[in-house]
Design a protein around this motif. Sequence first.
Motif, PDB file in Angstrom:
ATOM      1  N   ASN A 106       0.824  -1.210   0.000  1.00 34.85           N
ATOM      2  CA  ASN A 106       0.000   0.000   0.000  1.00 34.85           C
ATOM      3  C   ASN A 106       0.850   1.247   0.000  1.00 34.85           C
ATOM      4  N   MET A 107       1.984   1.166   0.666  1.00 34.19           N
ATOM      5  CA  MET A 107       2.897   2.295   0.702  1.00 34.19           C
ATOM      6  C   MET A 107       3.419   2.591  -0.706  1.00 34.19           C
ATOM      7  N   VAL A 108       3.772   1.518  -1.430  1.00 35.77           N
ATOM      8  CA  VAL A 108       4.260   1.684  -2.802  1.00 35.77           C
ATOM      9  C   VAL A 108       3.182   2.325  -3.663  1.00 35.77           C
ATOM     10  N   SER A 109       1.971   1.823  -3.500  1.00 31.15           N
ATOM     11  CA  SER A 109       0.844   2.346  -4.273  1.00 31.15           C
ATOM     12  C   SER A 109       0.637   3.837  -4.005  1.00 31.15           C
ATOM     13  N   LEU A 139       3.443   5.984  -5.511  1.00 33.01           N
ATOM     14  CA  LEU A 139       3.331   6.165  -6.954  1.00 33.01           C
ATOM     15  C   LEU A 139       2.227   7.153  -7.297  1.00 33.01           C
ATOM     16  N   TYR A 140       1.109   7.054  -6.588  1.00 29.71           N
ATOM     17  CA  TYR A 140      -0.020   7.926  -6.911  1.00 29.71           C
ATOM     18  C   TYR A 140       0.259   9.382  -6.552  1.00 29.71           C
ATOM     19  N   GLU A 141       1.139   9.585  -5.546  1.00 32.55           N
ATOM     20  CA  GLU A 141       1.498  10.966  -5.190  1.00 32.55           C
ATOM     21  C   GLU A 141       2.063  11.709  -6.394  1.00 32.55           C
ATOM     22  N   SER A 142       2.650  10.943  -7.317  1.00 32.61           N
ATOM     23  CA  SER A 142       3.173  11.552  -8.543  1.00 32.61           C
ATOM     24  C   SER A 142       2.243  11.319  -9.715  1.00 32.61           C
ATOM     25  N   ARG A 143       0.950  11.397  -9.446  1.00 35.54           N
ATOM     26  CA  ARG A 143      -0.068  11.089 -10.446  1.00 35.54           C
ATOM     27  C   ARG A 143       0.134  11.865 -11.738  1.00 35.54           C
ATOM     28  N   PHE A 201       8.156   6.065 -13.949  1.00 37.21           N
ATOM     29  CA  PHE A 201       7.897   5.101 -15.019  1.00 37.21           C
ATOM     30  C   PHE A 201       8.356   3.711 -14.590  1.00 37.21           C
ATOM     31  N   VAL A 202       7.628   3.177 -13.626  1.00 38.95           N
ATOM     32  CA  VAL A 202       7.937   1.826 -13.169  1.00 38.95           C
ATOM     33  C   VAL A 202       6.655   1.033 -13.018  1.00 38.95           C
ATOM     34  N   GLU A 203       6.810  -0.291 -13.088  1.00 37.22           N
ATOM     35  CA  GLU A 203       5.703  -1.181 -12.757  1.00 37.22           C
ATOM     36  C   GLU A 203       6.224  -2.169 -11.734  1.00 37.22           C
ATOM     37  N   PRO A 204       5.865  -1.969 -10.472  1.00 39.67           N
ATOM     38  CA  PRO A 204       6.408  -2.846  -9.427  1.00 39.67           C
ATOM     39  C   PRO A 204       5.606  -4.131  -9.267  1.00 39.67           C
ATOM     40  N   VAL A 205       6.297  -5.148  -8.764  1.00 37.68           N
ATOM     41  CA  VAL A 205       5.636  -6.389  -8.346  1.00 37.68           C
ATOM     42  C   VAL A 205       6.090  -6.649  -6.916  1.00 37.68           C
ATOM     43  N   VAL A 206       5.140  -6.662  -5.988  1.00 35.30           N
ATOM     44  CA  VAL A 206       5.470  -6.911  -4.587  1.00 35.30           C
ATOM     45  C   VAL A 206       5.141  -8.364  -4.264  1.00 35.30           C
ATOM     46  N   ALA A 207       6.102  -9.066  -3.691  1.00 31.12           N
ATOM     47  CA  ALA A 207       5.876 -10.472  -3.327  1.00 31.12           C
ATOM     48  C   ALA A 207       6.321 -10.674  -1.896  1.00 31.12           C
ATOM     49  N   ASP A 242       0.427  -0.754 -11.729  1.00 25.64           N
ATOM     50  CA  ASP A 242       0.850   0.015 -12.902  1.00 25.64           C
ATOM     51  C   ASP A 242       1.624   1.236 -12.411  1.00 25.64           C
ATOM     52  N   LEU A 243       2.005   2.093 -13.315  1.00 25.55           N
ATOM     53  CA  LEU A 243       2.876   3.190 -12.909  1.00 25.55           C
ATOM     54  C   LEU A 243       2.189   4.225 -12.035  1.00 25.55           C
ATOM     55  N   LEU A 244       0.854   4.167 -11.945  1.00 23.94           N
ATOM     56  CA  LEU A 244       0.146   5.091 -11.069  1.00 23.94           C
ATOM     57  C   LEU A 244      -0.175   4.467  -9.714  1.00 23.94           C
TER      58      LEU A 244
END
Lengths: 205, 259
Positions: free
Chosen positions: A90-93, A96-100, A105-111, A125-127
């Motif tokens: 959620n922190m990552v999300s 990323l959205y703070e820079s809406r 320009f990244v697409e993260p995968v959290v595991a 996605d990047l947003l």
Amino acid sequence: MSSIMQYNGAAIIAMVGKDCVAIASDKRFGIRNQTVGCEMKKVFQMNDKVLVGLTGLASDMQTLEQKFRFKNNLYRLREEREMSVTAFSNMVSSLLYESRFGPYFVEPVVAGLTEDGKPYLCGMDLLGAPVLTDDFMLAGDCPEAMFGLCESLYQPNLEPDDLFEVLAQCLLSGVDRDCLSGWGCVVHVLTPQGLTTRHLKGRMD
Amino acid sequence: SERPTRDATAQMSRRYDSRTTIFSPEGRLYQVEYAMEAISHAGTALGVLATDGVVLAAEKKMTSKLLEPARSSEKMYMIDDHVACAVAGITADANILINQARLHAQRYMYNYQEPQPVEQLVQRLCDEKQAYTQYGGLRPFGVSMLYAGWDKTHGFQLYQSDPSGNYNGWKATCIGANEKATTSLLKQEYKDGVALTDALQLAIKVLTKTADSTTLTPDKFDIATVTLVDGKVKYSQLSEVQGQALLDAAKEETASADA
């Protein structure tokens, strides 16, 4: 037709197994069609239970990894506990959205493994729009090839060693269809006992 | 507190107390001194520098039975992986400074991708404290702090800062209540080139002698070390069991010394 997301090249797949998760990435660092490095780290361990893989523009990947560490360290100091994988995701999300209107320009995968020890996968996605799955998640320059392989080869409830095999094969074969990713791969398998990392050599081209 | 009146019969010095940002006629900053007075009522905290680490020890003042056992100490805090600190004074003020210190350390790490040198961290924090003695009309922080840390340039270090924003590097020092007695004891007993185990003993010995409570028990004090383990800095707070072991060893030592 050049997209900024394909400037450097990357491929990441993560899969869920029986009480474990695995995440693999390629190792290519390129600038457009020239390969500049073959040992680029794209998956980062945040703590014992959280891994994050980043694809997209390399400089944004690096900056974001540093920002994740910043926030992770402060969280750990203030809350006196490690960030759970759901909190991290959620922190990552949010980050990323703070820079809406000028996104990273990244697409993260959290595991990772949740506090109950259950496997957790989240792709964005990047947003920062999150997608949660219970089988596999991928990001990169050649999603079609990787999707095809994952859909065919994936089975639920694989043991860590079998999961490793399936994931490695999916990634290595998937990147062969893409000129912007490859040059070997790194596979991380996370179980409640710990993290195992293996480097594999694929087609070096 | 009440503002002094402009009454001509008011004492000369009190006219200058109501603002932090001006000197008194004797060239003193009263608000800073009053802050230090507040700190002299807080639980003692002391630090000892050893060749292979730094020891921080503090006496806890809030030891009511009714207190919900806190996971974290009211006296010791980690600022970053390589720096920890002990505080004496108003806990609420300390929390603000600790938070600022943590942010400074992470911002440095973000910018330079390496841990912030200890003295720089101390200096940044002291710059913040100093601002409250010169601008804004706000009171200074009522906290003194001891910083224990390691960096690759200067190794293990111990610093002390006070509400004025002054700081110094020390081999052994203390803050809080009974500061004079503790300092003189440390001056007597401290030897250069001491190892961590001896520093721990010294800290406990001094704490037992100067503590407010007649018999010191492990729940009444915190003791922590900053050391290097496998090349990485490690901050560890001693458990009550380990604290008790140190107390027992100190008691034996005094008994054999007296015998």
